[in-house]
Scaffold this active site. Structure first.
Site, PDB file in Angstrom:
ATOM      1  N   GLU A 108      -1.274  -4.920  -1.791  1.00 16.85           N
ATOM      2  CA  GLU A 108      -2.065  -3.905  -2.499  1.00 16.85           C
ATOM      3  C   GLU A 108      -1.140  -2.908  -3.186  1.00 16.85           C
ATOM      4  OE1 GLU A 108      -4.156  -0.078  -3.165  1.00 16.85           O
ATOM      5  OE2 GLU A 108      -2.446  -0.441  -1.867  1.00 16.85           O
ATOM      6  N   ASP A 124      -0.223  -4.175   3.753  1.00 17.90           N
ATOM      7  CA  ASP A 124       1.143  -3.838   3.340  1.00 17.90           C
ATOM      8  C   ASP A 124       1.330  -2.322   3.246  1.00 17.90           C
ATOM      9  OD1 ASP A 124      -0.622  -4.000   1.059  1.00 17.90           O
ATOM     10  OD2 ASP A 124       1.109  -3.909  -0.275  1.00 17.90           O
TER      11      ASP A 124
HETATM   12 ZN   LIG Z   1      -3.501   2.233   0.537  1.00 17.40          ZN
END
Ligand SMILES: [Zn+2]
Length: 385
Positions: free
Chosen positions: A135, A73
C-alpha cells in the site's frame, strides 16, 4: 488460543514488513492464527511469491457481509532516529511505540483479537478480513486481492478500511497519482548550446508548467471541496536528478511528481496537459534540428474516495459509534477508493492518529485500540449476528 490485542500487535510489529521486503512471515503468522481457529485463509501472492495478500471469512458464505481491511506493509525506518527498536513494540505509559503501530497494524491487531469471539458467535452474515501488501508504495497489491475476493466472496454490504482516523468516520479522501518524467537532451560542450540541449533546462520548463497548473487549480477549487485541507487538487514535483558536469549540456534529467486529485478530479488530464506542453517544446526544438525526448510514466494512480450518497458503510458505522461528529475527509490516500471502484460501499475508520504515521517513534494509544475493539464488536453484533 486467544491473544489480547496488544500481544497480537507485538507480533505484527516484530515482522519488519517494509514495502521493499517480503510480508510473507507476517501473512503466515496470521494464517496460522486463523487456522488455529479453524478459519481458512486465501492468499493472493505477487508475481514472484515474495509478498501476498490474504483474505479470510468468519461466518457463513453469504451476501451482505462486512469487509474489514488493512495493509500489512510499513514505511522504512532508514535515517530516522528512534528511541527504541522500531520493530519491537515498546510501552511508554499510555502509548505503544513501534513501526506500523498506528499505520496500520493496530487496526489489524484489533480485528484479529476479536475474531475468536466472532467465530464462536455463529454469525448470520460474514465478516471478511482482507489484508494487502505494497500500500505504502502506491497501492500495488490491493487490486489483485479485490479481483480474487470478488470472484470467491458474495457481495459485501460495506467495507471499512482501518487507516488511522482517531476512530472518526472518514467518508472521503483525495487520490494519489505518482508520475515520473524522463527528459532526454543532447549532450555536448556547454559553450555550444546551439548544438546541445540541456535536459535539465528542458525539465525546468516542464516543472514551471506544472507550477502553473498547480496555481490554477489552487485558485479555482470547487465549492464542494471544503471538507479538504487544502480544498483543491494539488500538484508538486519533489525529486529530481540529472546532468553530469557543469560544463556539459545535460543528456538526461528525471523528476518524480505527485498529484493529489479531489474526488471527481481527473489526474489523467493533468498528465496529458504536461505531455501536450512537452510536445510543444519538442516541436520548437525540432525546428532547430534538435531531437530530444520527453517520456512520462504513471507509477501509481490510486483513486480518491468520494462521499457516497446514502452510503451503506457510513450508515453502519454511524449506527454504532458513540461519537456524533460530522464525517471527515482525510488528506491522505488509502486503498478505500479501489474498494469503492469495485462497487462496494466503503469508508475509512480506524484507531490512531495519522500524524504519528511514518515518523520516528510512531505510536498508538492503548485507549485507541480499546475504542476500536469496542466499535468492531458493536458493528459485528449489530449487523452480522
Ligand atoms: Zn496506511
Amino acid at each position: 488460543m486467544k491473544l489480547a490485542c496488544v500481544e497480537i500487535l507485538r507480533s505484527l510489529v516484530s515482522f519488519p514488513t517494509v514495502s521493499r521486503d517480503s510480508n510473507r512471515p507476517l501473512i503466515d503468522w496470521v494464517r496460522n492464527y486463523l487456522a488455529d481457529l479453524r478459519i481458512e485463509s486465501h492468499l493472493v501472492p505477487n508475481a514472484d511469491g515474495t509478498k501476498a495478500n490474504l483474505f479470510a471469512t468468519v461466518g457463513p458464505s453469504a451476501p451482505d457481509g462486512l469487509v474489514l481491511s488493512g495493509h500489512t506493509d510499513v514505511v522504512p525506518v532508514d535515517d530516522q532516529k528512534w528511541s527504541s527498536d522500531p520493530f519491537q513494540l515498546t510501552a511508554r505509559g499510555a502509548r505503544l511505540q513501534g513501526r506500523g503501530a498506528a499505520d496500520m497494524k493496530g487496526f489489524i491487531a484489533a480485528v484479529l483479537a476479536r475474531i475468536p469471539d466472532w467465530s464462536r458467535a455463529r454469525l448470520r452474515r460474514p465478516m471478511h478480513l482482507l489484508l494487502s501488501y505494497d500500500e505504502e508504495i502506491g497501492c500495488l497489491g490491493v487490486s489483485s486481492m479485490i479481483s480474487a475476493a470478488s470472484e470467491s466472496l458474495h457481495q459485501p454490504a460495506a467495507v471499512i478500511v482501518g487507516e488511522p482516523t482517531g476512530m472518526r468516520l472518514a467518508t472521503q479522501h483525495k487520490g494519489v497519482c505518482v508520475a515520473a518524467t524522463k527528459v532526454t537532451g543532447i549532450s555536448g560542450h556547454s559553450s555550444l548550446t546551439h548544438r546541445g540541449e540541456s535536459a535539465v533546462m528542458l525539465a525546468g520548463e516542464l516543472i514551471a508548467h506544472l507550477r502553473e497548473i498547480s496555481d490554477k487549480l489552487a485558485s479555482q477549487g470547487p465549492a464542494g471541496a471544503r471538507a479538504f485541507d487544502p480544498p483543491y487538487t494539488t500538484v508538486s514535483v519533489n525529486r529530481i536528478s540529472g546532468g553530469t558536469a557543469v560544463n556539459v549540456t545535460a543528456a538526461l534529467c528525471e523528476f518524480v511528481w505527485d498529484i493529489r486529485p479531489l474526488p471527481g478530479a481527473d489526474s489523467g488530464a493533468i498528465v496529458s496537459a504536461l505531455a501536450a506542453h512537452g510536445e510543444h517544446l519538442l516541436a520548437q526544438l525540432a525546428r532547430q534540428g534538435k531531437r530530444c525526448e520527453i517520456e512520462t510514466t504513471v507509477l501509481a494512480d490510486a483513486p480518491a474516495l468520494r462521499a457516497e450518497k446514502d452510503g451503506r458503510a457510513a450508515e453502519l458505522v454511524r449506527a454504532v459509534t458513540e461519537r456524533h461528529e460530522t464525517d471527515i475527509a482525510v488528506p491522505f490516500g488509502t486503498e478505500a477508493g479501489y474498494f469503492q471502484q469495485a462497487g462496494w460501499s466503503t469508508v475509512v475508520c480506524g484507531p490512531g492518529n495519522i500524524e504519528q504515521a511514518h515518523r520516528p517513534d510512531e505510536f498508538i494509544e492503548r485507549s485507541q485500540l480499546e475504542e476500536c475493539e469496542t466499535f468492531l464488536d458493536r458493528l459485528i453484533h449489530r449487523h452480522l449476528a
